[in-house]
Design a protein around this motif. Structure first.
Motif, mmCIF file in Angstrom:
data_model
loop_
_atom_site.group_PDB
_atom_site.id
_atom_site.type_symbol
_atom_site.label_atom_id
_atom_site.label_comp_id
_atom_site.label_asym_id
_atom_site.label_seq_id
_atom_site.Cartn_x
_atom_site.Cartn_y
_atom_site.Cartn_z
ATOM 1 N N SER A 109 3.261 -0.726 -5.914
ATOM 2 C CA SER A 109 2.802 -1.489 -4.759
ATOM 3 C C SER A 109 2.484 -0.615 -3.555
ATOM 4 O O SER A 109 1.660 -0.990 -2.713
ATOM 5 C CB SER A 109 3.853 -2.533 -4.371
ATOM 6 O OG SER A 109 5.039 -1.914 -3.914
ATOM 7 N N ALA A 125 -0.998 -13.359 1.082
ATOM 8 C CA ALA A 125 -0.710 -12.078 0.434
ATOM 9 C C ALA A 125 0.615 -12.139 -0.319
ATOM 10 O O ALA A 125 0.751 -11.555 -1.399
ATOM 11 C CB ALA A 125 -0.671 -10.963 1.480
ATOM 12 N N SER A 143 -5.105 1.270 -7.319
ATOM 13 C CA SER A 143 -5.508 1.713 -5.987
ATOM 14 C C SER A 143 -6.856 2.417 -6.027
ATOM 15 O O SER A 143 -7.732 2.168 -5.197
ATOM 16 C CB SER A 143 -4.434 2.645 -5.408
ATOM 17 O OG SER A 143 -4.859 3.209 -4.190
ATOM 18 N N GLN A 180 7.062 5.545 0.558
ATOM 19 C CA GLN A 180 6.492 5.032 1.806
ATOM 20 C C GLN A 180 6.297 6.149 2.824
ATOM 21 O O GLN A 180 5.291 6.185 3.528
ATOM 22 C CB GLN A 180 7.393 3.941 2.382
ATOM 23 C CG GLN A 180 7.379 2.643 1.603
ATOM 24 C CD GLN A 180 8.283 1.591 2.230
ATOM 25 O OE1 GLN A 180 8.932 1.837 3.237
ATOM 26 N NE2 GLN A 180 8.339 0.421 1.614
ATOM 27 N N LEU A 183 -5.358 -1.098 0.231
ATOM 28 C CA LEU A 183 -5.794 -2.337 0.874
ATOM 29 C C LEU A 183 -6.005 -2.132 2.374
ATOM 30 O O LEU A 183 -6.988 -2.627 2.945
ATOM 31 C CB LEU A 183 -4.755 -3.433 0.642
ATOM 32 C CG LEU A 183 -4.636 -3.968 -0.791
ATOM 33 C CD1 LEU A 183 -3.486 -4.956 -0.892
ATOM 34 C CD2 LEU A 183 -5.938 -4.614 -1.241
ATOM 35 N N GLY A 197 6.126 -9.492 7.132
ATOM 36 C CA GLY A 197 4.722 -9.481 7.530
ATOM 37 C C GLY A 197 4.529 -10.020 8.933
ATOM 38 O O GLY A 197 3.804 -9.436 9.753
ATOM 39 N N ALA A 220 -0.965 -0.985 -1.537
ATOM 40 C CA ALA A 220 -0.954 -1.436 -0.148
ATOM 41 C C ALA A 220 -1.722 -0.457 0.742
ATOM 42 O O ALA A 220 -2.471 -0.872 1.639
ATOM 43 C CB ALA A 220 0.480 -1.587 0.348
ATOM 44 N N ALA A 254 -1.074 -6.592 4.012
ATOM 45 C CA ALA A 254 -0.875 -5.568 2.985
ATOM 46 C C ALA A 254 0.604 -5.258 2.796
ATOM 47 O O ALA A 254 1.067 -5.074 1.662
ATOM 48 C CB ALA A 254 -1.637 -4.299 3.355
ATOM 49 N N LEU A 255 1.366 -5.209 3.865
ATOM 50 C CA LEU A 255 2.793 -4.916 3.765
ATOM 51 C C LEU A 255 3.552 -6.088 3.153
ATOM 52 O O LEU A 255 4.541 -5.888 2.446
ATOM 53 C CB LEU A 255 3.353 -4.586 5.157
ATOM 54 C CG LEU A 255 2.780 -3.314 5.796
ATOM 55 C CD1 LEU A 255 3.328 -3.136 7.210
ATOM 56 C CD2 LEU A 255 3.076 -2.087 4.935
ATOM 57 N N THR A 256 3.092 -7.300 3.403
ATOM 58 C CA THR A 256 3.688 -8.460 2.743
ATOM 59 C C THR A 256 3.485 -8.371 1.242
ATOM 60 O O THR A 256 4.406 -8.622 0.453
ATOM 61 C CB THR A 256 3.066 -9.762 3.284
ATOM 62 O OG1 THR A 256 3.307 -9.857 4.682
ATOM 63 C CG2 THR A 256 3.663 -10.977 2.587
ATOM 64 N N PHE A 257 2.278 -7.997 0.833
ATOM 65 C CA PHE A 257 2.012 -7.827 -0.596
ATOM 66 C C PHE A 257 2.858 -6.702 -1.175
ATOM 67 O O PHE A 257 3.379 -6.809 -2.289
ATOM 68 C CB PHE A 257 0.530 -7.529 -0.823
ATOM 69 C CG PHE A 257 0.175 -7.273 -2.257
ATOM 70 C CD1 PHE A 257 -0.018 -8.324 -3.133
ATOM 71 C CD2 PHE A 257 0.057 -5.973 -2.740
ATOM 72 C CE1 PHE A 257 -0.321 -8.096 -4.471
ATOM 73 C CE2 PHE A 257 -0.247 -5.731 -4.066
ATOM 74 C CZ PHE A 257 -0.443 -6.799 -4.935
ATOM 75 N N LEU A 258 3.016 -5.622 -0.415
ATOM 76 C CA LEU A 258 3.829 -4.495 -0.866
ATOM 77 C C LEU A 258 5.244 -4.938 -1.222
ATOM 78 O O LEU A 258 5.813 -4.486 -2.217
ATOM 79 C CB LEU A 258 3.859 -3.430 0.237
ATOM 80 C CG LEU A 258 4.615 -2.116 -0.018
ATOM 81 C CD1 LEU A 258 4.006 -1.009 0.841
ATOM 82 C CD2 LEU A 258 6.091 -2.223 0.296
#
Length: 316
Positions: free
Chosen positions: A97, A83, A56, A284, A104, A158, A101, A114-118
């Motif tokens: 992650s 993502a 990060s 989170q 990002l 996402g 995120a 970003a949340l999909t990647f998370l």
């Protein structure tokens, strides 16, 4: 002053766990087990949290903001599956992650992507899939089911955020980012790492303490009571994944040991765990705010269970 507060919060959380764990209050077997589980969860997650905060900070200090605009499709709806696919090739744990995120989003990536990647990165990366193959050596369908169900859940969340998410729910904690005139990139990296690690570390310890409490409080005989009921077994193992907070690199071995449960129930355990658990909810909340954490975690759990049941019925 803010830095001192974050440092004090992390130090207080760690010191509190250490003091409680070393005192006479924890001589009883159950409390000794609590201490063991708490320390194990924290130590298991800490290296991956460290990796995530390093990544990060590196993104914030060294990667130009326009890079992400070029790397992802301009349309957020198309950026979501891209993502998710990126999570397949980037090793990471759920602890790592969250700060990535956040970084990002600060760098201009659409929150939905970003949340999909998370969600995808800790669930479908090469380390996790390899561990799943080792844990289920004669069942390659379980590896495929985990990959498909996890990607489906991440992409669905996402798109759901894209359709229904509200900006006011997502409140990133203020943080110093970006290169400043007269300040070196390495100084930017140091400040970013210091902020993310101290802030997320305290929530990690609190999440580990909560997970250990539930882990010790649930009797083992409860497992047998749910194993013979197909739908209840799925819901029970999904809830157990949230409570146990096992790192995604190790959860396949826990799932493989639950031989009394159906393959679909064990799949739900492995899909839900890397996306929704107590320490992840705490992380989170610390990164994006409690309003986001409550809504996003609840929706993710429902979607993950639904995808697990559908994919389990199809593949397993």
């Amino acid at each position: 002053m803010a830095l001192a507060g974050r440092t004090g919060f992390l130090a207080l959380a760690i010191a509190g766990a250490a003091v409680l764990g070393s005192g006479r209050w924890f001589d009883a077997p159950a409390l000794e087990a609590w201490r063991t589980v708490c320390v194990a969860i924290a130590l298991q997650a800490l290296p991956f949290l460290l990796l995530g905060t390093v990544l990060s900070a590196a993104i914030g200090a060294f990667v130009p903001a326009h890079f992400f605009a070029k790397a992802l499709p301009k349309r957020p709806a198309l950026a979501v599956p891209v993502a998710g696919a990126a999570g397949v090739v980037l090793p990471g744990c759920e602890c790592a992650s969250v700060p990535v995120a956040g970084s990002l989003i600060r760098r201009g990536v659409a929150p939905a992507a970003a949340l999909t990647f998370l969600l995808a990165a800790p669930a479908v990366n090469p380390i996790v899939l390899t561990a799943t193959a080792v844990a289920f050596p004669n069942d390659p369908a379980m590896v495929a089911a985990r990959l498909v169900a996890s990607l489906a859940t991440a992409a669905a969340m996402g798109w759901l955020w894209l359709a229904f998410g509200r900006p006011e729910w997502l409140r990133l904690r203020p943080r110093h980012t970006g290169h400043q005139p007269g300040q070196s990139r390495w100084e930017e990296f140091r400040l970013g790492f210091q902020h993310d690690f101290l802030h997320a570390g305290g929530f990690l310890v609190l999440g580990a303490m909560a997970a250990a409490t539930f882990n010790v409080a649930v009797p083992r005989t409860v497992l047998d009571a749910f194993a013979d009921r197909p739908w209840l077994s799925v819901l029970f193992l999904a809830a157990l994944a949230v409570i146990l907070a096992v790192c995604s690199e190790a959860d396949a071995f826990v799932a493989a040991s639950l031989t009394g449960f159906s393959p679909t129930a064990r799949l739900a355990f492995m899909v839900v765990g890397p996306m929704v658990d107590l320490k992840l909810i705490a992380l989170q909340a610390g990164t994006f705010g409690s309003a986001f954490a409550v809504r996003f975690s609840a929706a993710t759990a429902v979607v993950a269970v639904a995808c697990s049941v559908l994919i389990g019925w199809w593949i397993l």
